[in-house]
Design an enzyme around this catalytic site. Structure first.
Site, short mmCIF file in Angstrom:
data_model
loop_
_atom_site.label_atom_id
_atom_site.label_comp_id
_atom_site.label_asym_id
_atom_site.label_seq_id
_atom_site.Cartn_x
_atom_site.Cartn_y
_atom_site.Cartn_z
N TYR A 24 -7.80 -8.14 7.99
CA TYR A 24 -8.89 -7.49 7.24
C TYR A 24 -10.11 -8.43 7.20
O TYR A 24 -10.12 -9.47 7.87
CB TYR A 24 -8.39 -7.05 5.87
CG TYR A 24 -7.33 -5.98 6.02
CD1 TYR A 24 -7.67 -4.73 6.56
CD2 TYR A 24 -6.00 -6.23 5.71
CE1 TYR A 24 -6.70 -3.75 6.76
CE2 TYR A 24 -5.02 -5.26 5.91
CZ TYR A 24 -5.38 -4.02 6.43
OH TYR A 24 -4.43 -3.06 6.65
N ASN A 30 -3.67 -10.37 7.37
CA ASN A 30 -3.40 -9.10 8.04
C ASN A 30 -4.59 -8.45 8.75
O ASN A 30 -4.66 -7.23 8.87
CB ASN A 30 -2.79 -8.10 7.04
CG ASN A 30 -1.40 -8.54 6.60
OD1 ASN A 30 -0.81 -9.43 7.23
ND2 ASN A 30 -0.88 -7.93 5.55
N THR A 84 0.85 -1.19 0.00
CA THR A 84 0.00 0.00 0.00
C THR A 84 0.88 1.24 0.00
O THR A 84 1.80 1.35 0.81
CB THR A 84 -0.92 -0.03 1.24
OG1 THR A 84 -1.85 -1.10 1.05
CG2 THR A 84 -1.65 1.27 1.45
N ASN A 126 -3.33 -5.47 12.92
CA ASN A 126 -4.72 -5.01 13.00
C ASN A 126 -5.53 -5.77 14.05
O ASN A 126 -6.71 -6.03 13.86
CB ASN A 126 -5.39 -5.09 11.62
CG ASN A 126 -4.81 -4.06 10.68
OD1 ASN A 126 -4.60 -2.92 11.07
ND2 ASN A 126 -4.54 -4.46 9.45
N HIS A 170 -7.19 -11.12 -0.71
CA HIS A 170 -6.49 -10.71 0.52
C HIS A 170 -7.24 -11.30 1.71
O HIS A 170 -8.29 -10.78 2.12
CB HIS A 170 -6.47 -9.19 0.60
CG HIS A 170 -5.52 -8.62 1.61
ND1 HIS A 170 -4.91 -9.37 2.59
CD2 HIS A 170 -5.06 -7.35 1.78
CE1 HIS A 170 -4.13 -8.58 3.32
NE2 HIS A 170 -4.21 -7.35 2.84
C1 FMN Z 1 4.56 0.13 3.01
C2 FMN Z 1 3.94 -1.23 3.17
C3 FMN Z 1 2.68 -1.45 2.64
C4 FMN Z 1 2.10 -2.73 2.72
N1 FMN Z 1 0.89 -2.96 2.13
C5 FMN Z 1 0.37 -4.21 2.08
C6 FMN Z 1 -0.82 -4.48 1.34
O1 FMN Z 1 -1.39 -3.60 0.69
N2 FMN Z 1 -1.29 -5.76 1.37
C7 FMN Z 1 -0.67 -6.77 2.06
O2 FMN Z 1 -1.14 -7.91 2.05
N3 FMN Z 1 0.49 -6.53 2.73
C8 FMN Z 1 1.02 -5.30 2.74
N4 FMN Z 1 2.22 -5.08 3.37
C9 FMN Z 1 3.00 -6.22 3.90
C10 FMN Z 1 4.01 -6.68 2.85
O3 FMN Z 1 3.35 -7.23 1.71
C11 FMN Z 1 4.96 -7.76 3.41
O4 FMN Z 1 4.18 -8.81 3.91
C12 FMN Z 1 5.87 -7.23 4.50
O5 FMN Z 1 6.50 -6.00 4.11
C13 FMN Z 1 6.96 -8.26 4.86
O6 FMN Z 1 7.77 -8.54 3.73
P1 FMN Z 1 9.26 -7.92 3.59
O7 FMN Z 1 9.99 -8.33 4.84
O8 FMN Z 1 9.83 -8.52 2.34
O9 FMN Z 1 9.11 -6.42 3.52
C14 FMN Z 1 2.80 -3.79 3.36
C15 FMN Z 1 4.06 -3.53 3.91
C16 FMN Z 1 4.64 -2.29 3.83
C17 FMN Z 1 6.02 -2.05 4.39
#
Ligand code: FMN
Length: 375
Positions: free
Chosen positions: A183, A181, A25, A238, A178
């Site tokens: 939701y 998390n 996001t 959440n 989705h």
């Molecule tokens: C800025 C940001 C926005 C995110 N938005 C979403 C999202 O829209 N949907 C979702 O399922 N997870 C979202 N996440 C979680 C990421 O998809 C991911 O699970 C999380 O960053 C861990 O992976 P990483 O260690 O590779 O960053 C978001 C994470 C971050 C940092």
């Protein structure tokens, strides 16, 4: 032994490698419409085997944050058409993440200023992100939700179906449901947010009913081979809580195994936090989860996420623990992450201050290796 860089099929999706951009996001779509710069952002990252878009609302009721995109109005879909065209022109493959936030919302974002909807009228101890009329963003407590009437649930399932159709019509190669998390779908799954006494609450089977109905509707509409799903068995994000996550999610993947899904995407641990985060009385066993899926006949690709780097991702794919690895923050800062992983780095460091909201800075101006060499 497969490597991260080998092509792979995930259902009907032909992926040029096993590196996936996780959904992220970014709050840069005022009025829920993706802007032209969003097409640039995703096209810059099109060397990923698969791009999963930021979570995208299936309906106005499904909205929970300022400036996140939707899939329910013509201008939103025109915005997404620019994105899918740009990604395909760059040789990429892209699915969109279908999102209903449930109780993680605020009355100011809801149709008619109403209460957000949820399985039960239990307020989440969680924040949402709002933007005031002068353009400044801030975090705010989520509003008190109201429990969905059982007669309202078919309409929500229909919204998922409609959004999946709209996504494919806008050029997406598929969708990711989705269910992670904290939701709406996850709120139904987890006992901490679902105290219903009807067919959607109580037993694990009942709590998984909404998920199953959504998967059935979406796969019937666009084909299971173009449908993936994301789950997060133990994340507390959440205010999501359940004290028997293993039993719950072993059941969930057995349900998913009935559909020939493109992939199952599992966040291991607390999203963005500890990989060994525990809910309930024992550590979650992800190998058992995968075995439950396979034993039930599940054929979809297995995708993992959370805190992976090049070495751990390579080992995970080589050992067969997963078919695909999704990277979140590394993709924010490294548009050419695939090439950087291949070369063993170096990697740009993500700037947290530009994650949510803002303009082009921190969005489309991270340099590629080639940019850095030219500079
Ligand atoms: C800025 C940001 C926005 C995110 N938005 C979403 C999202 O829209 N949907 C979702 O399922 N997870 C979202 N996440 C979680 C990421 O998809 C991911 O699970 C999380 O960053 C861990 O992976 P990483 O260690 O590779 O960053 C978001 C994470 C971050 C940092």
């Amino acid at each position: 032994m497969p490597t991260l860089f080998d092509p792979v099929k995930a259902g009907a999706l032909s992926l040029s490698n096993r590196i996936v951009m996780a959904p992220l996001t970014r709050n840069r779509s005022p009025n829920a419409v993706p802007k032209p710069v969003t097409a640039t952002y995703y096209a810059q990252r099109a060397s990923a085997g698969l791009l999963i878009t930021e979570a995208t609302a299936i309906s106005h009721q499904g909205q929970g944050y300022a400036d996140v995109p939707g899939l329910y109005a013509p201008e939103q879909l025109e915005g997404w058409r620019r994105v899918t065209d740009a990604v395909h022109e760059a040789g990429g493959c892209i699915v969109t993440q279908l999102w209903h936030v449930g109780r993680i919302s605020h009355t100011s974002l809801q149709p008619g200023g109403g209460a957000p909807v949820a399985p039960s009228a239990i307020r989440a101890k969680a924040k949402t992100y709002l933007v005031s009329s002068d353009g400044t963003g801030s975090f705010a407590d989520t509003s008190e939700p109201r429990a969905l009437g059982i007669d309202e649930i078919p309409g929500i399932v229909a919204d998922y179906r409609r959004a999946a159709r709209a996504a494919v019509d806008a050029g997406f190669d598929g969708v990711e449901i989705h269910a992670a998390n904290g939701y709406l779908i996850d709120q139904f799954l987890r006992a901490g947010s679902n105290v219903r006494t009807d067919a959607y609450g109580g037993t694990i089977e009942n709590r998984a009913r909404l998920l199953q109905e959504v998967v059935a509707a979406v796969t019937e509409e666009i084909g299971a081979q173009r449908t993936g799903i994301r789950i997060s068995p133990v994340t507390p994000a959440n205010d999501a809580a359940d004290d028997q996550p293993q039993a719950l999610f072993d059941y969930v993947v057995r349900v998913l195994a009935r559909y020939e899904l493109a992939y199952v995407h599992v966040i291991e641990g607390a999203t963005g936090g500890a990989r060994d985060h525990q809910q309930g009385d024992r550590p979650f066993d992800y190998a058992v989860l995968r075995e439950a899926y396979a034993a039930a006949g599940g054929k979809g690709a297995w995708m993992v996420n959370n805190g992976y780097d090049g070495a751990t991702a390579e080992e995970t794919v080589a050992s067969g623990k997963a078919d695909l690895v999704a990277f979140g923050k590394p993709f924010i800062a490294n548009p050419d992450l695939v090439e950087r992983l291949r070369e063993g780095g170096p990697f740009n460091v993500p700037d947290k201050t530009t994650f949510y909201g803002g303009g082009e800075h921190g969005y489309v101006d991270y340099p590629t290796l080639e940019d850095a060499r030219r500079a």
